[in-house]
Design a protein around this motif. Structure first.
Motif, PDB file in Angstrom:
ATOM      1  N   GLY A   1      -6.372 -33.171  -6.592  1.00  0.00           N
ATOM      2  CA  GLY A   1      -5.817 -34.385  -7.173  1.00  0.00           C
ATOM      3  C   GLY A   1      -4.572 -34.140  -8.002  1.00  0.00           C
ATOM      4  N   HIS A   2      -4.431 -32.930  -8.534  1.00  0.00           N
ATOM      5  CA  HIS A   2      -3.267 -32.596  -9.362  1.00  0.00           C
ATOM      6  C   HIS A   2      -2.357 -31.575  -8.690  1.00  0.00           C
ATOM      7  CE1 HIS A   2      -4.622 -34.833 -12.959  1.00  0.00           C
ATOM      8  NE2 HIS A   2      -5.827 -34.555 -12.502  1.00  0.00           N
ATOM      9  N   GLU A   3      -2.587 -31.350  -7.419  1.00  0.00           N
ATOM     10  CA  GLU A   3      -1.749 -30.438  -6.613  1.00  0.00           C
ATOM     11  C   GLU A   3      -1.611 -29.058  -7.256  1.00  0.00           C
ATOM     12  OE1 GLU A   3       1.407 -32.479  -3.980  1.00  0.00           O
ATOM     13  OE2 GLU A   3       1.727 -33.272  -6.010  1.00  0.00           O
ATOM     14  N   LEU A   4      -2.735 -28.536  -7.727  1.00  0.00           N
ATOM     15  CA  LEU A   4      -2.747 -27.201  -8.314  1.00  0.00           C
ATOM     16  C   LEU A   4      -2.955 -26.150  -7.228  1.00  0.00           C
ATOM     17  CD1 LEU A   4      -4.967 -27.535 -11.511  1.00  0.00           C
ATOM     18  CD2 LEU A   4      -2.535 -26.964 -11.451  1.00  0.00           C
ATOM     19  N   ASN A   5      -2.124 -25.138  -7.225  1.00  0.00           N
ATOM     20  CA  ASN A   5      -2.387 -23.964  -6.399  1.00  0.00           C
ATOM     21  C   ASN A   5      -3.442 -23.108  -7.085  1.00  0.00           C
ATOM     22  OD1 ASN A   5      -0.160 -23.961  -4.216  1.00  0.00           O
ATOM     23  ND2 ASN A   5       0.988 -24.323  -6.104  1.00  0.00           N
ATOM     24  N   LEU A   6      -4.376 -22.589  -6.306  1.00  0.00           N
ATOM     25  CA  LEU A   6      -5.357 -21.652  -6.851  1.00  0.00           C
ATOM     26  C   LEU A   6      -5.189 -20.311  -6.153  1.00  0.00           C
ATOM     27  CD1 LEU A   6      -7.810 -20.805  -8.512  1.00  0.00           C
ATOM     28  CD2 LEU A   6      -9.275 -21.755  -6.705  1.00  0.00           C
ATOM     29  N   LEU A   7      -4.822 -19.308  -6.932  1.00  0.00           N
ATOM     30  CA  LEU A   7      -4.660 -17.948  -6.432  1.00  0.00           C
ATOM     31  C   LEU A   7      -5.707 -17.073  -7.095  1.00  0.00           C
ATOM     32  CD1 LEU A   7      -1.093 -18.601  -7.065  1.00  0.00           C
ATOM     33  CD2 LEU A   7      -1.493 -17.344  -4.953  1.00  0.00           C
ATOM     34  N   ALA A   8      -6.506 -16.360  -6.280  1.00  0.00           N
ATOM     35  CA  ALA A   8      -7.625 -15.581  -6.812  1.00  0.00           C
ATOM     36  C   ALA A   8      -7.643 -14.193  -6.186  1.00  0.00           C
ATOM     37  CB  ALA A   8      -8.941 -16.305  -6.535  1.00  0.00           C
ATOM     38  N   TYR A   9      -7.887 -13.191  -7.030  1.00  0.00           N
ATOM     39  CA  TYR A   9      -7.929 -11.802  -6.572  1.00  0.00           C
ATOM     40  C   TYR A   9      -9.128 -11.115  -7.215  1.00  0.00           C
ATOM     41  CZ  TYR A   9      -3.380 -12.869  -4.728  1.00  0.00           C
ATOM     42  OH  TYR A   9      -2.368 -13.456  -4.006  1.00  0.00           O
ATOM     43  N   HIS A  10     -10.093 -10.753  -6.389  1.00  0.00           N
ATOM     44  CA  HIS A  10     -11.335 -10.177  -6.876  1.00  0.00           C
ATOM     45  C   HIS A  10     -11.263  -8.650  -6.835  1.00  0.00           C
ATOM     46  CE1 HIS A  10     -15.873  -9.481  -6.482  1.00  0.00           C
ATOM     47  NE2 HIS A  10     -15.649  -9.830  -7.738  1.00  0.00           N
ATOM     48  N   LEU A  11     -11.814  -7.996  -5.811  1.00  0.00           N
ATOM     49  CA  LEU A  11     -11.795  -6.531  -5.750  1.00  0.00           C
ATOM     50  C   LEU A  11     -10.378  -5.951  -5.797  1.00  0.00           C
ATOM     51  CD1 LEU A  11     -14.646  -5.683  -3.188  1.00  0.00           C
ATOM     52  CD2 LEU A  11     -14.762  -5.904  -5.685  1.00  0.00           C
ATOM     53  N   PRO A  12      -9.385  -6.580  -5.164  1.00  0.00           N
ATOM     54  CA  PRO A  12      -8.038  -6.023  -5.275  1.00  0.00           C
ATOM     55  C   PRO A  12      -7.539  -5.914  -6.708  1.00  0.00           C
ATOM     56  CG  PRO A  12      -8.132  -7.584  -3.463  1.00  0.00           C
ATOM     57  CD  PRO A  12      -9.428  -7.711  -4.213  1.00  0.00           C
ATOM     58  N   LEU A  13      -7.962  -6.838  -7.571  1.00  0.00           N
ATOM     59  CA  LEU A  13      -7.544  -6.761  -8.970  1.00  0.00           C
ATOM     60  C   LEU A  13      -8.373  -5.749  -9.738  1.00  0.00           C
ATOM     61  CD1 LEU A  13      -5.670  -7.743 -11.172  1.00  0.00           C
ATOM     62  CD2 LEU A  13      -7.289  -9.587 -11.658  1.00  0.00           C
ATOM     63  N   ASP A  14      -9.642  -5.586  -9.380  1.00  0.00           N
ATOM     64  CA  ASP A  14     -10.441  -4.529 -10.006  1.00  0.00           C
ATOM     65  C   ASP A  14      -9.790  -3.165  -9.794  1.00  0.00           C
ATOM     66  OD1 ASP A  14     -12.624  -6.029 -11.041  1.00  0.00           O
ATOM     67  OD2 ASP A  14     -13.497  -6.157  -9.053  1.00  0.00           O
ATOM     68  N   ALA A  15      -9.278  -2.958  -8.582  1.00  0.00           N
ATOM     69  CA  ALA A  15      -8.874  -1.621  -8.169  1.00  0.00           C
ATOM     70  C   ALA A  15      -7.427  -1.254  -8.482  1.00  0.00           C
ATOM     71  CB  ALA A  15      -9.104  -1.481  -6.661  1.00  0.00           C
ATOM     72  N   HIS A  16      -6.575  -2.194  -8.789  1.00  0.00           N
ATOM     73  CA  HIS A  16      -5.148  -1.878  -8.927  1.00  0.00           C
ATOM     74  C   HIS A  16      -4.931  -0.818 -10.013  1.00  0.00           C
ATOM     75  CE1 HIS A  16      -0.830  -2.345  -9.625  1.00  0.00           C
ATOM     76  NE2 HIS A  16      -0.789  -2.820  -8.391  1.00  0.00           N
ATOM     77  N   PRO A  17      -4.165   0.226  -9.713  1.00  0.00           N
ATOM     78  CA  PRO A  17      -4.032   1.348 -10.658  1.00  0.00           C
ATOM     79  C   PRO A  17      -3.255   1.031 -11.929  1.00  0.00           C
ATOM     80  CG  PRO A  17      -2.558   1.640  -8.773  1.00  0.00           C
ATOM     81  CD  PRO A  17      -3.438   0.483  -8.446  1.00  0.00           C
ATOM     82  N   GLN A  18      -2.540  -0.085 -11.959  1.00  0.00           N
ATOM     83  CA  GLN A  18      -1.753  -0.419 -13.150  1.00  0.00           C
ATOM     84  C   GLN A  18      -2.243  -1.707 -13.805  1.00  0.00           C
ATOM     85  OE1 GLN A  18       2.431  -0.894 -12.369  1.00  0.00           O
ATOM     86  NE2 GLN A  18       2.914  -1.552 -14.461  1.00  0.00           N
ATOM     87  N   TRP A  19      -2.370  -2.766 -13.027  1.00  0.00           N
ATOM     88  CA  TRP A  19      -2.732  -4.074 -13.582  1.00  0.00           C
ATOM     89  C   TRP A  19      -4.225  -4.367 -13.460  1.00  0.00           C
ATOM     90  CZ3 TRP A  19       1.250  -5.855  -9.553  1.00  0.00           C
ATOM     91  CH2 TRP A  19       2.534  -5.504  -9.968  1.00  0.00           C
ATOM     92  N   GLY A  20      -4.972  -3.510 -12.810  1.00  0.00           N
ATOM     93  CA  GLY A  20      -6.367  -3.784 -12.507  1.00  0.00           C
ATOM     94  C   GLY A  20      -7.275  -3.790 -13.721  1.00  0.00           C
ATOM     95  N   ASN A  21      -8.459  -4.358 -13.536  1.00  0.00           N
ATOM     96  CA  ASN A  21      -9.423  -4.438 -14.632  1.00  0.00           C
ATOM     97  C   ASN A  21      -9.823  -3.067 -15.156  1.00  0.00           C
ATOM     98  OD1 ASN A  21      -9.752  -7.297 -14.880  1.00  0.00           O
ATOM     99  ND2 ASN A  21     -10.915  -7.289 -12.968  1.00  0.00           N
ATOM    100  N   ASN A  22     -10.075  -2.123 -14.254  1.00  0.00           N
ATOM    101  CA  ASN A  22     -10.469  -0.777 -14.704  1.00  0.00           C
ATOM    102  C   ASN A  22      -9.339  -0.086 -15.453  1.00  0.00           C
ATOM    103  OD1 ASN A  22     -13.109  -0.822 -13.716  1.00  0.00           O
ATOM    104  ND2 ASN A  22     -12.473  -0.135 -11.688  1.00  0.00           N
ATOM    105  N   ALA A  23      -8.130  -0.221 -14.948  1.00  0.00           N
ATOM    106  CA  ALA A  23      -6.980   0.400 -15.597  1.00  0.00           C
ATOM    107  C   ALA A  23      -6.728  -0.208 -16.969  1.00  0.00           C
ATOM    108  CB  ALA A  23      -5.741   0.240 -14.716  1.00  0.00           C
ATOM    109  N   GLN A  24      -6.811  -1.532 -17.053  1.00  0.00           N
ATOM    110  CA  GLN A  24      -6.537  -2.210 -18.315  1.00  0.00           C
ATOM    111  C   GLN A  24      -7.633  -1.971 -19.346  1.00  0.00           C
ATOM    112  OE1 GLN A  24      -3.705  -4.056 -19.248  1.00  0.00           O
ATOM    113  NE2 GLN A  24      -2.898  -3.029 -17.431  1.00  0.00           N
ATOM    114  N   LEU A  25      -8.899  -1.923 -18.875  1.00  0.00           N
ATOM    115  CA  LEU A  25      -9.987  -1.639 -19.806  1.00  0.00           C
ATOM    116  C   LEU A  25      -9.854  -0.235 -20.382  1.00  0.00           C
ATOM    117  CD1 LEU A  25     -12.608  -2.733 -21.090  1.00  0.00           C
ATOM    118  CD2 LEU A  25     -13.856  -1.605 -19.228  1.00  0.00           C
ATOM    119  N   ALA A  26      -9.405   0.704 -19.559  1.00  0.00           N
ATOM    120  CA  ALA A  26      -9.185   2.063 -20.059  1.00  0.00           C
ATOM    121  C   ALA A  26      -8.173   2.068 -21.196  1.00  0.00           C
ATOM    122  CB  ALA A  26      -8.709   2.959 -18.916  1.00  0.00           C
TER     123      ALA A  26
END
Length: 258
Positions: free
Chosen positions: A91-116
């Motif tokens: 209804g509001h023409e929102l784009n939804l972009l979602a990244y699950h495992l690819p974001l977990d694994a990314h060596p720089q921006w990923g969840n594991n990298a950032q939590l470290a």
């Protein structure tokens, strides 16, 4: 105000996060198509109704998240909360972009990298400088916690920096050797951490078998919160998008105690 096209934004994100190499539980990338031009993004952990309403109130063109929609084996019918969320996005023409495992694994921006970075963990690295990873989809990281001597000290740092009291299964006085970690609902990877020789495995949440595995192997377990451990990857990804395209990206942390 700077802008980019939805198509260009999605293509860049897909390429940077190497979405094609993952066998995931959901589709990664552009899940719901909205406006063709993006000037303002709201980033958050989960595409909840609350996050969508923030995006609408602030006049955003897109929502960027770690936890999107259309999960494997869930009821595909459009009713209840799914209907409400879809109606808001469409209804509001929102784009939804979602990244699950690819974001977990990314060596720089990923969840594991950032939590470290947040917890002061030092990942082991291979000859090329990449983090040493193992387990399903190579999602589990391993390394050390410089300056900390015991499992209890690591748990205390988690509480301080994540602002959440973690679950600790094990002896707080146990000397701290190798630390393995994987954010979110990765308690099922604990055996891989045990096999890798970790003294403690840190993840987001625990299941009933987690207690027994920790007690019987002597590898301590720290459950630091699913949401709490995964706030940092999408925030870092949003910052990277802002720098790449010169558009506005606001990270919004919708409180979640789990």
């Amino acid at each position: 105000m700077n802008q980019t096209t939805t198509r260009e934004l999605a293509a860049w994100l897909d390429a940077q996060l190497q979405t094609a190499r993952f066998k995931d539980y959901c589709p990664n990338g552009l899940q719901v198509e909205g406006r063709p031009v993006v000037r303002h993004i709201i980033a958050g952990v989960t595409a909840s109704e609350a996050l969508l309403r923030v995006a609408i109130e602030r006049g955003a063109d897109a929502v960027l998240v770690h936890h999107g929609w259309f999960w494997k084996n869930e009821d595909p019918r459009v009713r209840g909360t799914r209907r409400t969320r879809l109606a808001l996005a469409l209804g509001h023409e929102l784009n939804l972009l979602a990244y699950h495992l690819p974001l977990d694994a990314h060596p720089q921006w990923g969840n594991n990298a950032q939590l470290a970075q947040v917890l002061g963990l030092a990942p082991e690295r291979d000859d090329e400088g990449a983090p040493r990873v193992f387990g399903p989809e190579h999602l589990v990281w391993i390394g050390r916690a410089p300056g900390l001597a015991t499992v209890g000290e690591l748990a205390a740092r988690v509480a301080e920096r994540l602002q959440r009291q973690p679950l600790l299964i094990g002896d707080p006085a146990q000397p701290l050797g190798q630390v393995a970690w994987c954010t979110g609902g990765a308690q099922g990877f604990m055996q891989a951490a045990v096999d890798a020789g970790a003294t403690v495995y840190l993840s987001g949440e625990a299941s009933e078998p987690t207690t027994h595995l920790a007690r019987e192997t002597g590898t301590a377990y720290i459950g630091a919160g699913h949401h709490a451990t995964e706030r940092y990857g999408v925030r870092a990804l949003g910052q990277a998008v802002a720098e790449r395209f010169g558009i506005r990206v606001d990270f919004v942390d919708i409180d979640n105690p789990v």
